[in-house]
Scaffold this active site. Sequence first.
Site, PDB file in Angstrom:
ATOM      1  N   HIS A  91      -6.115 -30.958 -32.955  1.00 55.62           N
ATOM      2  CA  HIS A  91      -7.165 -29.971 -32.691  1.00 55.62           C
ATOM      3  C   HIS A  91      -8.131 -30.451 -31.612  1.00 55.62           C
ATOM      4  O   HIS A  91      -9.348 -30.341 -31.753  1.00 55.62           O
ATOM      5  CB  HIS A  91      -7.900 -29.618 -33.978  1.00 55.62           C
ATOM      6  CG  HIS A  91      -6.989 -29.207 -35.104  1.00 55.62           C
ATOM      7  ND1 HIS A  91      -6.130 -28.126 -35.004  1.00 55.62           N
ATOM      8  CD2 HIS A  91      -6.770 -29.754 -36.321  1.00 55.62           C
ATOM      9  CE1 HIS A  91      -5.434 -28.016 -36.133  1.00 55.62           C
ATOM     10  NE2 HIS A  91      -5.800 -28.992 -36.938  1.00 55.62           N
TER      11      HIS A  91
ATOM     12  N   LYS B 162       0.832  -1.210   0.000  1.00 58.72           N
ATOM     13  CA  LYS B 162       0.000   0.000   0.000  1.00 58.72           C
ATOM     14  C   LYS B 162       0.861   1.252   0.000  1.00 58.72           C
ATOM     15  O   LYS B 162       0.545   2.238  -0.683  1.00 58.72           O
ATOM     16  CB  LYS B 162      -0.917  -0.002   1.223  1.00 58.72           C
ATOM     17  CG  LYS B 162      -1.733   1.287   1.385  1.00 58.72           C
ATOM     18  CD  LYS B 162      -2.655   1.243   2.585  1.00 58.72           C
ATOM     19  CE  LYS B 162      -3.420   2.557   2.720  1.00 58.72           C
ATOM     20  NZ  LYS B 162      -4.423   2.522   3.804  1.00 58.72           N
TER      21      LYS B 162
END
Length: 524
Positions: free
Chosen positions: A288, A146
Amino acid sequence: MFLNSEFCPMARLALLSVSDKRGLIEFAKSLVEELGFDLISSGGTATALKAAGLAVTKVSDYTGFPEILGGRVKTLHPRIHGGILARRDVPQDLSELETHNIRPIDLVVVNLYPFEQTIAKPDVSLADAIENIDIGGPTLLRASAKNYAHLTVLCNPEQYGSYLEEFKQKNGEISLEFRQHCSLKAFQHTGAYDSAIAAYLEQQELNSESPLPQSFVLAGTQLQALRYGENPHQPAAWYQTGTQPTGWASGQILQGKPLSYNNLVDLEAARRIICEFPDQPAAVILKHTNPCGVAVANSLSTAYEKAFNADSISAFGGIVALNRTIDQETATALSKTFLECIVAPDCTPEASQILKKKSNLRVLILPNLTQGPKETIKLIAGGFLVQTADDIVEQSTDWKVVTEKQPTPEELEELMFAWKIVKHVKSNAIVVTKNQTTLGVGAGQMNRVGSVEIALKQAGDNAQGGVLGSDAFFPFDDSVRTAAAAGISAIVQPGGSMRDQDSIKAANELGLVMVFTGIRHFLH
């Protein structure tokens, strides 16, 4: 004036408290000897630093308050968090630091208790897991992240080198960009940590009535930027879930080009199929995400040859998954055609030497092929969908024979083989097999009879005496009649259509065996 005489008020101050002590001593020595830092530390970190001959002040000595509750409370103190959260450009903050004899902290180095490693142990108890939930560490990280405008936070040993380089290049003035980047890493670290804890605790509550949690958090750290996604205009990256590598992230790449997005998608699809056959040597060839050849046999090389011959045209440029160590004979067979990737649990040195001749071929070792995700996830606009993995264990003894003709034990075995494969083919899915080998695969057609025709055309004359598996019911009897005309002897399907009786009647008329599983296996 600062009370602790060990400190030089003008020196920078670093707080070190780490579970992962890789590189700690070397980094701390650089901080002290090269950069002039004072060190404060707690617990095992302080012990390790002192043992290395470094001057370090224990947190309890600095705060004047001992560690309590068996070490559960060490760094949760205003002298620590005041020094972290103070804004150096706010006079009131600096005045309060001086009033309370608090030194500003310039560097916080923290990583967390090994929660994920703890819960990965097969015999871990809930009490052990709870005790390995870090409290002070995440609080330090969040406070430091922070206030990145005024200090730096490091949460990974891999950041030590870049911090030292930044410090020296900028003459001790760590850039705001660097601090902000480190802040982001810290929040990502605590976010992933909290996600792991939440996921673990959710698992403790799941049951047959509530198989999925009320909230589902997915967190990951970028493992590798990929060249592109499905197509060159799509940026893509590979993310690792958790702090410890598992699954493909834990695999070993023996050789070949970097893995692509499509490679990884296909490899995972192949891995899921090969898991269906733990008891015999098996080979899967995939293109595929759909299998073009699957076979089991008494040896790995035979299984691969059968799978390859099932559709040698589609096998070109395919992905191969094997469930046994690649031996010399199998490697020789693999090297005869162009393949994109091979994955197996291991590879002998002799086999590796053969495969190295194909320099672009990607060869991966993944010992834990059977360990995969318990859920599947799909993103949709505004959210995502989660379902449990389609890994239900089925037995042919649970199936229902719905025709007059009964299957032989050999036919039941073949039907189970086809059924295990069809669940991994894009719906509408049809698979034709014989002798524990795929002969034809019909995938992704908009109507089921279209998939039947594709699979049977691919099988050709070899369909005579073969079996056919369908991932969902037949809405009409046309597929049954088409299969019988091609010589299919038995069919496995879920059943459940309003017109089931039409299909059963056709099968009886044509002398086929038909079994209903009662379970559907759509794959979208």
